[in-house]
Design an enzyme around this catalytic site. Sequence first.
Site, PDB file in Angstrom:
ATOM      1  N   ASN A  55      17.219 -40.093  -5.444  1.00  0.00           N
ATOM      2  CA  ASN A  55      18.014 -40.368  -6.635  1.00  0.00           C
ATOM      3  C   ASN A  55      17.754 -39.252  -7.640  1.00  0.00           C
ATOM      4  O   ASN A  55      16.604 -38.910  -7.892  1.00  0.00           O
ATOM      5  CB  ASN A  55      17.625 -41.708  -7.270  1.00  0.00           C
ATOM      6  CG  ASN A  55      17.842 -42.883  -6.330  1.00  0.00           C
ATOM      7  OD1 ASN A  55      18.640 -42.816  -5.408  1.00  0.00           O
ATOM      8  ND2 ASN A  55      17.118 -43.956  -6.566  1.00  0.00           N
ATOM      9  N   HIS A 103      11.674 -35.595  -6.378  1.00  0.00           N
ATOM     10  CA  HIS A 103      11.085 -36.432  -5.341  1.00  0.00           C
ATOM     11  C   HIS A 103      12.156 -37.319  -4.728  1.00  0.00           C
ATOM     12  O   HIS A 103      13.263 -37.451  -5.248  1.00  0.00           O
ATOM     13  CB  HIS A 103       9.970 -37.308  -5.924  1.00  0.00           C
ATOM     14  CG  HIS A 103      10.463 -38.443  -6.762  1.00  0.00           C
ATOM     15  ND1 HIS A 103      11.024 -38.268  -8.018  1.00  0.00           N
ATOM     16  CD2 HIS A 103      10.511 -39.792  -6.524  1.00  0.00           C
ATOM     17  CE1 HIS A 103      11.363 -39.447  -8.518  1.00  0.00           C
ATOM     18  NE2 HIS A 103      11.080 -40.387  -7.634  1.00  0.00           N
ATOM     19  N   HIS A 140      10.369 -35.802 -12.025  1.00  0.00           N
ATOM     20  CA  HIS A 140       9.756 -34.952 -11.010  1.00  0.00           C
ATOM     21  C   HIS A 140      10.623 -34.950  -9.750  1.00  0.00           C
ATOM     22  O   HIS A 140      11.094 -36.006  -9.308  1.00  0.00           O
ATOM     23  CB  HIS A 140       8.353 -35.484 -10.678  1.00  0.00           C
ATOM     24  CG  HIS A 140       7.520 -34.528  -9.892  1.00  0.00           C
ATOM     25  ND1 HIS A 140       6.405 -33.912 -10.420  1.00  0.00           N
ATOM     26  CD2 HIS A 140       7.623 -34.067  -8.630  1.00  0.00           C
ATOM     27  CE1 HIS A 140       5.863 -33.136  -9.511  1.00  0.00           C
ATOM     28  NE2 HIS A 140       6.598 -33.207  -8.410  1.00  0.00           N
ATOM     29  N   GLN A 187      12.357 -40.989  -1.793  1.00  0.00           N
ATOM     30  CA  GLN A 187      11.613 -42.134  -1.282  1.00  0.00           C
ATOM     31  C   GLN A 187      12.026 -42.416   0.158  1.00  0.00           C
ATOM     32  O   GLN A 187      13.057 -41.919   0.632  1.00  0.00           O
ATOM     33  CB  GLN A 187      11.868 -43.374  -2.147  1.00  0.00           C
ATOM     34  CG  GLN A 187      11.449 -43.216  -3.603  1.00  0.00           C
ATOM     35  CD  GLN A 187      11.722 -44.469  -4.406  1.00  0.00           C
ATOM     36  OE1 GLN A 187      11.084 -45.495  -4.201  1.00  0.00           O
ATOM     37  NE2 GLN A 187      12.682 -44.386  -5.320  1.00  0.00           N
TER      38      GLN A 187
END
Length: 383
Positions: free
Chosen positions: A199, A212, A210, A214
């Site tokens: 996202n 990233h 940051h 998932q």
Amino acid sequence: MPPSTTGPVEDLSLVEGRPIRKRPHVLADGRELIYYDDADTTLAPERLPDERDLDPRPPVATMRQDVLTGEWISIAAARNNRVFLPPANLDPLAPQAPDNPSEVPSLYDVAVFENRSPSFGPSLLEAGETPVPEDSGIGLGRSRASIGRCEVVCFSPEREGSFGSLSTSRARTVIEAWADRTAVLSALPGIEQVFPFENRGEQVGVTLHHPHGQIYSYPFVSPRTQRLVASIESYGPTLFADILASEQSGERMIVQGEHWSAFVPFAARWPVEVHILPHRQLPDLAATTSAERDELAVLYPRVLRAIDGLYPTPTPYIAGWHQAPVNSHRDDIRLMMQITSPRRAVDRLKFLAGSESAMGAFIGDVPPETTARNLRESFETHD
């Protein structure tokens, strides 16, 4: 406190003759932490231990069945207290510093760790228990433990950016991590589907800036995939091959490589929507070859940069790898990346209004052919 290292160092795919290296470690509360070193890394092999004093992990959430749809809803109350847009000096995904007791003890290239407050897990299926069957039926008051695994994938130690801003080498490492985690998580007891995603942007609910993503490992086959299974059963097993052939000869293509094609789908729900399909049947990322991963590390960031190039400021999006279930439909559901954005103009977003939110009936704001034309122009400009 548990030891810093939990397993042997492992060499994964070679990139220009050098391996992407996997280094398993463990955090202070026992959660797994895995470092993935770039093939051209400049980091030393040593990693610092996690010396924090952490509270016990929250109890496993509970799934409840929605009797109106048959879907399972995870009630994960502990997630309501997760970190929300912290100041830069308290970034929980940056390497630990004297004033920042973050989740990652050492400087890294790519890091993957278990979520402290997961939606699923950390418990897995116990011996003798049965997973949630796809045809489990409907019943009032049905509940189950939300077993599974949720992981965070840190794309970079830098505090700003996204997958599209990564170097080719770093993008290749993230792809290797996705493939490795897909294989590992798929083998865990009770896991039925593995979903890596990113996202980007506060407009789609991001709580950490940051760069990233998932990975969710579900104890069931997701509702979206169950609907796909029904479509394949109605259309036939050549559905994905026929979609690819149709789009490659049409006006919604954005870019076609040797192994992957990116296009705007015929019935796009969102103002910006791009699908990326491999040119052969692949159930998941773990089944890709090194050559396919190499090309993806170049093509996928270029597509994301084209999306960002549509407007003067970065575009919010959700990018998810739709993979075949672990135990079924491996020969007819094809790996697919779906990128969607609610941005329909420079200063306008598409919100899910009554028809979409209440009835699931989408109304498109922008013709898919217009989006594809704009993305092709942006792709050439920002290539």
